[in-house]
Motif scaffolding. Structure first.
Motif, PDB file in Angstrom:
ATOM      1  N   VAL A 120     -21.013  -5.825 -48.090  1.00 48.36           N
ATOM      2  CA  VAL A 120     -20.662  -5.811 -46.667  1.00 48.36           C
ATOM      3  C   VAL A 120     -21.868  -6.208 -45.824  1.00 48.36           C
ATOM      4  O   VAL A 120     -21.749  -6.979 -44.871  1.00 48.36           O
ATOM      5  N   ARG A 121     -23.016  -5.725 -46.207  1.00 48.02           N
ATOM      6  CA  ARG A 121     -24.244  -6.039 -45.462  1.00 48.02           C
ATOM      7  C   ARG A 121     -24.563  -7.532 -45.527  1.00 48.02           C
ATOM      8  O   ARG A 121     -24.930  -8.144 -44.535  1.00 48.02           O
ATOM      9  N   GLU A 122     -24.423  -8.117 -46.729  1.00 51.41           N
ATOM     10  CA  GLU A 122     -24.667  -9.558 -46.876  1.00 51.41           C
ATOM     11  C   GLU A 122     -23.649 -10.364 -46.075  1.00 51.41           C
ATOM     12  O   GLU A 122     -23.999 -11.364 -45.442  1.00 51.41           O
ATOM     13  N   TYR A 123     -22.392  -9.940 -46.124  1.00 46.89           N
ATOM     14  CA  TYR A 123     -21.338 -10.656 -45.410  1.00 46.89           C
ATOM     15  C   TYR A 123     -21.601 -10.638 -43.901  1.00 46.89           C
ATOM     16  O   TYR A 123     -21.521 -11.666 -43.231  1.00 46.89           O
ATOM     17  N   LYS A 124     -21.937  -9.486 -43.356  1.00 45.72           N
ATOM     18  CA  LYS A 124     -22.218  -9.378 -41.920  1.00 45.72           C
ATOM     19  C   LYS A 124     -23.422 -10.225 -41.529  1.00 45.72           C
ATOM     20  O   LYS A 124     -23.410 -10.901 -40.502  1.00 45.72           O
ATOM     21  N   ARG A 125     -24.444 -10.207 -42.370  1.00 45.15           N
ATOM     22  CA  ARG A 125     -25.641 -10.999 -42.066  1.00 45.15           C
ATOM     23  C   ARG A 125     -25.341 -12.493 -42.131  1.00 45.15           C
ATOM     24  O   ARG A 125     -25.808 -13.269 -41.293  1.00 45.15           O
ATOM     25  N   ALA A 126     -24.522 -12.907 -43.105  1.00 38.37           N
ATOM     26  CA  ALA A 126     -24.143 -14.320 -43.210  1.00 38.37           C
ATOM     27  C   ALA A 126     -23.359 -14.751 -41.978  1.00 38.37           C
ATOM     28  O   ALA A 126     -23.607 -15.827 -41.413  1.00 38.37           O
ATOM     29  N   MET A 127     -22.417 -13.925 -41.537  1.00 38.57           N
ATOM     30  CA  MET A 127     -21.615 -14.251 -40.352  1.00 38.57           C
ATOM     31  C   MET A 127     -22.508 -14.342 -39.113  1.00 38.57           C
ATOM     32  O   MET A 127     -22.354 -15.239 -38.283  1.00 38.57           O
ATOM     33  N   LYS A 128     -23.438 -13.436 -38.992  1.00 40.66           N
ATOM     34  CA  LYS A 128     -24.353 -13.427 -37.852  1.00 40.66           C
ATOM     35  C   LYS A 128     -25.206 -14.691 -37.826  1.00 40.66           C
ATOM     36  O   LYS A 128     -25.358 -15.334 -36.783  1.00 40.66           O
ATOM     37  N   LEU A 129     -25.754 -15.062 -38.977  1.00 41.21           N
ATOM     38  CA  LEU A 129     -26.608 -16.245 -39.043  1.00 41.21           C
ATOM     39  C   LEU A 129     -25.812 -17.533 -38.799  1.00 41.21           C
ATOM     40  O   LEU A 129     -26.287 -18.445 -38.121  1.00 41.21           O
ATOM     41  N   MET A 130     -24.591 -17.602 -39.343  1.00 42.41           N
ATOM     42  CA  MET A 130     -23.765 -18.799 -39.130  1.00 42.41           C
ATOM     43  C   MET A 130     -23.349 -18.904 -37.667  1.00 42.41           C
ATOM     44  O   MET A 130     -23.344 -19.998 -37.090  1.00 42.41           O
ATOM     45  N   ASN A 131     -23.017 -17.783 -37.055  1.00 41.92           N
ATOM     46  CA  ASN A 131     -22.649 -17.788 -35.635  1.00 41.92           C
ATOM     47  C   ASN A 131     -23.834 -18.221 -34.781  1.00 41.92           C
ATOM     48  O   ASN A 131     -23.678 -19.011 -33.841  1.00 41.92           O
ATOM     49  N   ARG A 132     -25.014 -17.741 -35.102  1.00 41.37           N
ATOM     50  CA  ARG A 132     -26.217 -18.123 -34.366  1.00 41.37           C
ATOM     51  C   ARG A 132     -26.461 -19.632 -34.482  1.00 41.37           C
ATOM     52  O   ARG A 132     -26.801 -20.296 -33.499  1.00 41.37           O
ATOM     53  N   THR A 133     -26.270 -20.173 -35.682  1.00 44.01           N
ATOM     54  CA  THR A 133     -26.459 -21.607 -35.896  1.00 44.01           C
ATOM     55  C   THR A 133     -25.448 -22.414 -35.096  1.00 44.01           C
ATOM     56  O   THR A 133     -25.797 -23.431 -34.480  1.00 44.01           O
ATOM     57  N   MET A 134     -24.185 -21.971 -35.069  1.00 46.24           N
ATOM     58  CA  MET A 134     -23.154 -22.672 -34.301  1.00 46.24           C
ATOM     59  C   MET A 134     -23.480 -22.663 -32.811  1.00 46.24           C
ATOM     60  O   MET A 134     -23.318 -23.679 -32.119  1.00 46.24           O
ATOM     61  N   ILE A 135     -23.959 -21.539 -32.301  1.00 47.07           N
ATOM     62  CA  ILE A 135     -24.314 -21.443 -30.885  1.00 47.07           C
ATOM     63  C   ILE A 135     -25.475 -22.379 -30.561  1.00 47.07           C
ATOM     64  O   ILE A 135     -25.446 -23.088 -29.551  1.00 47.07           O
ATOM     65  N   LYS A 136     -26.478 -22.424 -31.431  1.00 41.50           N
ATOM     66  CA  LYS A 136     -27.622 -23.309 -31.196  1.00 41.50           C
ATOM     67  C   LYS A 136     -27.204 -24.777 -31.219  1.00 41.50           C
ATOM     68  O   LYS A 136     -27.660 -25.573 -30.402  1.00 41.50           O
ATOM     69  N   GLU A 137     -26.316 -25.141 -32.152  1.00 40.25           N
ATOM     70  CA  GLU A 137     -25.822 -26.523 -32.217  1.00 40.25           C
ATOM     71  C   GLU A 137     -25.035 -26.879 -30.962  1.00 40.25           C
ATOM     72  O   GLU A 137     -25.171 -27.966 -30.416  1.00 40.25           O
ATOM     73  N   HIS A 138     -24.195 -25.955 -30.510  1.00 38.33           N
ATOM     74  CA  HIS A 138     -23.413 -26.193 -29.301  1.00 38.33           C
ATOM     75  C   HIS A 138     -24.321 -26.348 -28.090  1.00 38.33           C
ATOM     76  O   HIS A 138     -24.136 -27.253 -27.262  1.00 38.33           O
ATOM     77  N   ASN A 139     -25.293 -25.462 -27.966  1.00 43.67           N
ATOM     78  CA  ASN A 139     -26.220 -25.549 -26.821  1.00 43.67           C
ATOM     79  C   ASN A 139     -27.017 -26.848 -26.847  1.00 43.67           C
ATOM     80  O   ASN A 139     -27.282 -27.436 -25.787  1.00 43.67           O
ATOM     81  N   ALA A 140     -27.388 -27.294 -28.022  1.00 45.79           N
ATOM     82  CA  ALA A 140     -28.132 -28.552 -28.135  1.00 45.79           C
ATOM     83  C   ALA A 140     -27.258 -29.750 -27.752  1.00 45.79           C
ATOM     84  O   ALA A 140     -27.729 -30.714 -27.143  1.00 45.79           O
ATOM     85  N   SER A 141     -25.958 -29.682 -28.068  1.00 48.81           N
ATOM     86  CA  SER A 141     -25.078 -30.810 -27.778  1.00 48.81           C
ATOM     87  C   SER A 141     -24.742 -30.916 -26.289  1.00 48.81           C
ATOM     88  O   SER A 141     -24.500 -32.005 -25.786  1.00 48.81           O
ATOM     89  N   VAL A 142     -24.715 -29.803 -25.571  1.00 47.61           N
ATOM     90  CA  VAL A 142     -24.373 -29.825 -24.148  1.00 47.61           C
ATOM     91  C   VAL A 142     -25.604 -29.770 -23.242  1.00 47.61           C
ATOM     92  O   VAL A 142     -25.460 -29.774 -22.021  1.00 47.61           O
ATOM     93  N   ALA A 143     -26.789 -29.726 -23.842  1.00 48.84           N
ATOM     94  CA  ALA A 143     -28.015 -29.630 -23.047  1.00 48.84           C
ATOM     95  C   ALA A 143     -28.248 -30.907 -22.261  1.00 48.84           C
ATOM     96  O   ALA A 143     -27.951 -32.015 -22.730  1.00 48.84           O
ATOM     97  N   LYS A 144     -28.781 -30.742 -21.044  1.00 47.38           N
ATOM     98  CA  LYS A 144     -29.131 -31.913 -20.217  1.00 47.38           C
ATOM     99  C   LYS A 144     -30.450 -32.466 -20.708  1.00 47.38           C
ATOM    100  O   LYS A 144     -31.414 -31.738 -20.906  1.00 47.38           O
ATOM    101  N   SER A 145     -30.503 -33.757 -20.880  1.00 50.41           N
ATOM    102  CA  SER A 145     -31.740 -34.374 -21.354  1.00 50.41           C
ATOM    103  C   SER A 145     -32.270 -35.359 -20.353  1.00 50.41           C
ATOM    104  O   SER A 145     -31.638 -36.017 -19.660  1.00 50.41           O
TER     105      SER A 145
END
Length: 145
Positions: A120-145
């Motif tokens: 359960v601990r590994e599963y929660k940590r994997a979900m947290k890390l994958m969610n963090r990666t998705m958020i960072k990718e989304h923020n990078a794609s919509v960022a003003k350059s």
């Protein structure tokens, strides 16, 4: 084991030193009680003298520390510091805290191949890390350059 139980328990040594120095510091009167107007006493607290450490209390030398006791671990007024035990006397889970966690790539690989074998601990940590990666990718794609 990378570190012994003694090292794990005594990792808070700087905090104990600070707490002893703070407890040993005498209280200084401020304002008119010290013979100065309150405005000057308040302004002196953030002045150059205190920034340089001239007003800082000196730590008292309390003598040699007992190597068989976890010094400063007691939080009770009437209690005593706990004794350091042998490694065999501590529970097994304590030493598991020192084990390194699996990396993000290892967790994602395990998540994609065999979710059922994950704790359960590994599963929660994997979900947290994958969610963090998705958020960072989304923020990078919509960022003003």
């Amino acid at each position: 084991r990378a570190r012994s139980a003694f090292a794990l328990i005594n990792s808070a040594a700087p905090f104990r030193t600070f707490a002893k120095a703070a407890a040993a510091a005498p209280a200084k009167p401020a304002g008119k009680a010290a013979g100065k107007p309150a405005a000057k006493a308040a302004g002196k607290a953030g002045g150059k003298a205190s920034a340089k450490g001239k007003d800082a209390p000196a730590a008292e030398a309390s003598g040699p520390l007992d190597p068989t006791v976890v010094n400063g671990a007691n939080i009770l007024k009437t209690g005593k510091d706990p004794k350091i035990l042998k490694d065999e006397e501590y529970p097994a889970w304590l030493f598991k805290l020192l084990d390194p966690l699996p990396t993000e790539s290892e967790l994602i690989r395990k998540f994609e191949t065999d979710k059922d074998s994950m704790t359960v601990r590994e599963y929660k940590r994997a979900m947290k890390l994958m969610n963090r990666t998705m958020i960072k990718e989304h923020n990078a794609s919509v960022a003003k350059s």
